[in-house]
Design a protein around this motif. Structure first.
Motif, mmCIF file in Angstrom:
data_model
loop_
_atom_site.group_PDB
_atom_site.id
_atom_site.type_symbol
_atom_site.label_atom_id
_atom_site.label_comp_id
_atom_site.label_asym_id
_atom_site.label_seq_id
_atom_site.Cartn_x
_atom_site.Cartn_y
_atom_site.Cartn_z
ATOM 1 N N ILE A 1 0.964 -1.145 0.232
ATOM 2 C CA ILE A 1 -0.010 0.030 -0.154
ATOM 3 C C ILE A 1 0.793 1.121 -0.071
ATOM 4 C CG2 ILE A 1 -1.733 1.162 1.083
ATOM 5 C CD1 ILE A 1 -2.505 -1.429 2.521
ATOM 6 N N THR B 1 2.055 5.340 0.220
ATOM 7 C CA THR B 1 1.530 6.219 0.890
ATOM 8 C C THR B 1 1.971 7.834 0.520
ATOM 9 O OG1 THR B 1 1.500 5.059 3.104
ATOM 10 C CG2 THR B 1 1.535 7.313 3.368
ATOM 11 N N ALA C 1 -2.324 9.988 3.001
ATOM 12 C CA ALA C 1 -3.320 9.169 2.158
ATOM 13 C C ALA C 1 -2.755 7.673 1.664
ATOM 14 C CB ALA C 1 -3.814 10.081 0.868
ATOM 15 N N ASP C 2 -3.565 6.736 1.520
ATOM 16 C CA ASP C 2 -3.051 5.600 1.164
ATOM 17 C C ASP C 2 -3.627 5.079 -0.155
ATOM 18 O OD1 ASP C 2 -1.802 5.028 3.723
ATOM 19 O OD2 ASP C 2 -3.684 4.016 4.598
ATOM 20 N N PHE D 1 -4.388 1.978 -3.019
ATOM 21 C CA PHE D 1 -4.575 0.583 -3.264
ATOM 22 C C PHE D 1 -4.853 0.145 -4.570
ATOM 23 C CE2 PHE D 1 -5.830 1.747 1.235
ATOM 24 C CZ PHE D 1 -5.853 0.626 1.814
ATOM 25 N N THR E 1 -5.530 -6.359 -3.766
ATOM 26 C CA THR E 1 -5.836 -6.243 -2.301
ATOM 27 C C THR E 1 -6.681 -7.338 -1.761
ATOM 28 O OG1 THR E 1 -5.132 -4.052 -2.219
ATOM 29 C CG2 THR E 1 -6.500 -4.972 -0.305
ATOM 30 N N GLU F 1 -13.595 -3.026 5.525
ATOM 31 C CA GLU F 1 -12.385 -2.339 4.691
ATOM 32 C C GLU F 1 -12.986 -2.243 3.307
ATOM 33 O OE1 GLU F 1 -9.741 -1.820 5.351
ATOM 34 O OE2 GLU F 1 -9.220 -2.785 7.653
ATOM 35 N N LEU G 1 -12.852 -0.581 0.167
ATOM 36 C CA LEU G 1 -11.797 -0.070 -0.670
ATOM 37 C C LEU G 1 -12.216 0.766 -2.026
ATOM 38 C CD1 LEU G 1 -10.007 -3.558 -1.281
ATOM 39 C CD2 LEU G 1 -9.478 -1.667 0.180
ATOM 40 N N LEU H 1 -10.772 3.860 10.359
ATOM 41 C CA LEU H 1 -9.857 4.049 8.954
ATOM 42 C C LEU H 1 -8.728 5.101 9.384
ATOM 43 C CD1 LEU H 1 -12.099 4.283 5.763
ATOM 44 C CD2 LEU H 1 -11.153 2.181 6.608
ATOM 45 N N ARG I 1 -8.475 6.958 1.667
ATOM 46 C CA ARG I 1 -8.066 5.763 0.571
ATOM 47 C C ARG I 1 -8.343 6.266 -0.700
ATOM 48 N NH1 ARG I 1 -9.695 0.123 3.746
ATOM 49 N NH2 ARG I 1 -8.120 0.438 5.429
ATOM 50 N N THR J 1 -7.192 4.893 -5.241
ATOM 51 C CA THR J 1 -6.679 3.916 -5.862
ATOM 52 C C THR J 1 -5.011 4.191 -5.984
ATOM 53 O OG1 THR J 1 -7.088 4.865 -7.902
ATOM 54 C CG2 THR J 1 -8.744 3.359 -7.107
#
Length: 818
Positions: A538, A540, A553-554, A556, A561, A571, A573, A617, A621, A623
């Motif tokens: 993931i 960052t 921010a993350d 994905f 995943t 979770e 996404l 969280l 999140r 993409t």
């Protein structure tokens, strides 16, 4: 009549063995259930709330603010004898036998001995800075020197060495395998910038005065140590609380079913003595004396059997506890906790139900004229007045009971479903006299073709006397219904709790950079570790939100995943064009689901659609593609790993920790799989309790079937003698009774499975519906259900062996003359 009563007990001691055994087993079932409930609750509380059990009061900040500066004010409250802040911080340490640094959760040893809860496995607790006691279970030994890195309250890096003075036993904690735990002096914890959001208080102060003495601006709560321990247990075990509720419901149902089994068995036994009691009336005994004699006999039998049942139930609970304690469980059952309620309930259930069971037969014996009672009396037809009343009462109980049961299941309200289940089950038992014989007759037509002459005679005998057939079948229906309901309910509770754990802990292992970017090659290295099934990285990066503030921010890779997650329920996404925001951040930015939100980084910006997630969280999140578009140099911040189902969790987490700590010294490895496995073992331990009680339910059913079949053979002694005189051989007579037993037992087993399956599914929905945020998972273990049918049918056949042998050995002339 007192002498007659005692003489009757002595004379019929052999006949009373069966009913006494039924009472003993039924009472043992109830007592064992209540004792194991209390034992499981006590040990779980002791394990997960150990740090609170020695405190008289616990002061907690509801907002997580530190309460360290409140110690003087609390200590000054009258009645307070000691105060200990619950210090909380962490460090990175290189433990002996490892190659990389690992995360160590740090707590403090209270200055006041009364508030020290740590249990030493070796060595001693630290007494000065530079010393530490670590959780046992690793390769650390007393006297080892451990290099560490941590940060003080100002963020300044601190390094040095710590001497291990002792090893603390954390095997009773569900977080014992989650990460290494260390304990230092309060002075050392303060030097490392530890936080204290709780205060443990010893003494007997007034809670209101304690609350008034606090000067903090944040909200605080004052609870007893027991209340704090219960809250910790609830927070840690989550959906496993559902199993405790299921067990309590089973205990309630067990009381009812035990009473029904005892009543059925004892009523049939007393019915065989109607002529004997009538003879007493012929020689001068009054109706009242006969009634009191029967009830007195029932009281003596019930009380004696109940005492034995309480002892047997306590012994059964101790055996199950010892077996669970021998398992490698993080929270084994420890010892036996016998609440007074269990003893009283056992004595009352056994005695009262036995006496109540004797009321109807005693009344029937005294209402028949003495001379008429000495002659054979045919059973009342189903269309008689008692039969019609039984039908009407059965419908009045079944229909509203079923409605209540369904309402409780839909609403998830066990307090509504439970009385509905009781009423509907009583109604079903009352209607069994009309429902069982037609089903037996239909099955008997099939049996007649396969069983020859004995099979056709068995089918006819099974339907000739509906009351006798229903009484025999009811004993087994009760046991099979309870067993099936428990199996289906326990399996559903297990599946629901497991789904809840998967939702709460969807990732097995999390490797975080702890503020530093990790090499992207680390993902491939970690997925190559033995026991790791899949992994995903993931990214960052820092982005600027609508409020002008910079947020981490993350990013994905969603297709990569999903295979790593155990559950995607909690979770969320993002899809392309979406950003998943923590609930608190969405409130701060003033956006809701579907609203556009603009994010920027330098001269780059994107407008995305908001998806509001939970407050848990860690960061917004996106993409991975869109985060890279905003922050081209976004680095690897976290790695999520999924372990193979058959992997050794502790070994795999240890290997991952070593590899990650070597690559990134500040890496923070959280083996969430260890906590899931620990909680999973708690569920297995509680289900072991249910499994142990299933055997008792089967024994109750066997006693009931054995009693009714044996008494049925005695009732038909003349009939059996006549068949022998007409040419039926001993072997054919034994075959006749065996076929009849298999026919009735098979039908009863199928009906019991259908009833029990329905009650299990509906009961699980009503119990778990209010406890599981993600809904109830219904699980029907078909293999076990099929085994119940086979075992119950075989049990009916087994129960017929001794009575059939006795009937076959009786000479025809002696049987006809009886």
């Amino acid at each position: 009549m007192r002498r007659v009563l005692l003489a009757q007990v002595r004379a019929h001691a052999g006949r009373l063995v069966a009913s006494t055994t039924a009472v003993v087993i039924a009472v043992a079932f109830v007592v064992a259930t209540l004792v194991l409930n209390q034992t499981a609750r006590t040990t779980v509380l002791d394990a997960v709330g150990a740090q609170y059990t020695g405190a008289d009061l616990v002061v907690s900040s509801t907002e997580g603010d530190t309460l360290a500066d409140q110690v003087p004010a609390v200590a000054a409250v009258p009645g307070v004898t000691a105060v200990a802040p619950q210090w909380d911080t962490s460090l990175q340490a290189v433990l002996p036998g490892t190659t990389g640094a690992r995360y160590v959760s740090i707590g403090a040893v209270a200055d006041a001995p009364a508030l020290r809860w740590q249990q030493l496995a070796a060595g001693s607790l630290p007494t000065q800075p530079g010393q530490i006691a670590l959780s046992a279970g690793s390769d650390v030994a007393v006297g080892d020197v451990v290099p560490f890195t941590t940060y003080d309250a100002d963020g300044t890096e601190l390094t040095g060495d710590l001497t291990v003075t002792g090893l603390v036993d954390t095997s009773g904690s569900v977080t014992g395998g989650l990460f290494t735990q260390g304990f230092v002096t309060p002075e050392q914890a303060r030097q490392w910038g530890a936080w204290a959001s709780e205060l443990l208080v010893a003494g007997d102060p007034d809670p209101a005065a304690l609350q008034a003495a606090l000067t903090t601006t944040g909200e605080v709560t004052v609870r007893t140590g027991t209340e704090a321990a219960e809250a910790a247990a609830a927070a840690m075990t989550g959906d496993s609380d559902a199993l405790a509720v299921v067990l309590l419901v089973f205990a309630t149902v067990a009381v009812l079913v035990a009473g029904l089994v005892i009543a059925n068995t004892f009523a049939v036994l007393l019915a065989q003595r109607t002529r004997e009691l009538a003879l007493l009336r012929c020689v001068g005994a009054t109706s009242g004396q006969i009634r009191r004699s029967v009830l007195g006999e029932a009281l003596v039998t019930g009380l004696a059997a109940s005492v034995l049942g309480v002892l047997a139930g306590t012994g059964l609970a101790a055996a199950v506890s010892a077996l669970a304690g021998a398992l490698d469980s993080p929270i084994p059952l420890a010892g036996v906790s016998v609440p007074w309620v269990a003893v009283v309930a056992g004595l009352v259930v056994g005695t009262v139900t036995t006496v109540v069971a004797a009321l109807a037969p005693a009344r029937a014996a005294t209402r028949v004229a003495p001379l008429a009672a000495l002659r054979p009396v045919d059973a009342a037809p189903l269309r008689s007045r008692p039969g019609v009343l039984r039908l009407v009462l059965g419908l009045l109980l079944l229909v509203p009971g079923t409605a209540l049961l369904l309402v409780g299941a839909v609403a998830g309200e066990v307090l509504v479903a439970l009385p509905g289940g009781v009423l509907s089950f009583l109604g079903a038992l009352l209607l069994a006299q009309r429902a069982v014989p037609p089903v037996v007759a239909a099955a008997g037509r099939l049996l007649g073709r396969a069983g020859g002459v004995p099979g056709r005679l068995a089918a006819g005998n099974a339907t000739r006397n509906p009351r006798r057939t229903a009484a025999t079948a009811t004993a087994l229906v009760i046991g099979v219904t309870l067993t099936t309901a428990m199996v289906v309910g326990a399996a559903s509770a297990r599946a629901t709790a497991s789904a809840g754990l998967d939702a709460a802990y969807p990732t097995d292992v999390v490797v975080a950079g702890f503020g530093a970017d990790m090499p992207k090659s680390l993902v491939g290295q970690l997925t190559g570790v033995d026991g790791v099934a899949a992994g995903v990285g993931i990214t960052t990066g820092e982005v600027t939100g609508p409020d002008g503030e910079v947020w981490s921010a993350d990013g994905f890779d969603v297709p990569a995943t999903l295979p790593v997650l155990r559950s995607a329920v909690d979770e969320p996404l993002p899809e392309l064009g979406q950003v998943v925001l923590p609930g608190y951040l969405a409130d701060q930015w003033g956006v809701r689901d579907g609203d556009p939100v603009a994010l920027s980084a330098g001269d780059r910006s994107l407008t995305l659609t908001t998806v509001v997630g939970s407050d848990d969280l860690a960061a917004p999140r996106l993409t991975g593609t869109e985060l890279s578009a905003l922050v081209p140099d976004a680095g690897l911040g976290t790695v999520w790993l999924r372990l193979a189902d058959a992997a050794d969790t502790a070994t795999a987490v240890e290997a991952v920790t070593d590899l990650a700590g070597t690559a990134v010294p500040t890496a923070f490895v959280t083996g969430i799989a260890s906590e899931r496995a620990a909680l999973d073992d708690v569920l297995d331990t509680l289900l072991l309790v249910v499994t142990g009680l299933l055997g008792v339910a089967v024994l109750i059913a066997l006693i009931g079937v054995g009693n009714t079949l044996a008494l049925s053979v005695v009732e038909r002694r003349q009939e059996s003698g006549l068949l022998r005189a007409l040419g039926l051989t001993r072997r054919q007579l034994r075959g006749l009774l065996a076929w009849e037993a298999v026919l009735v037992a098979g039908v009863a087993a199928v009906l019991g499975v259908l009833l029990g399956g329905g009650y299990g599914v509906v009961g699980a929905a009503s119990v778990l519906g209010s406890l599981s945020a993600n809904g109830t998972v219904i699980s029907v273990p078909w293999l076990q259900v099929g085994a119940i049918v086979v075992v119950a049918t075989a049990a009916g056949l087994l129960a017929s062996v001794l009575p059939s042998r006795r009937a076959a050995r009786t000479p025809p002339v002696a049987a006809i003359a009886a």
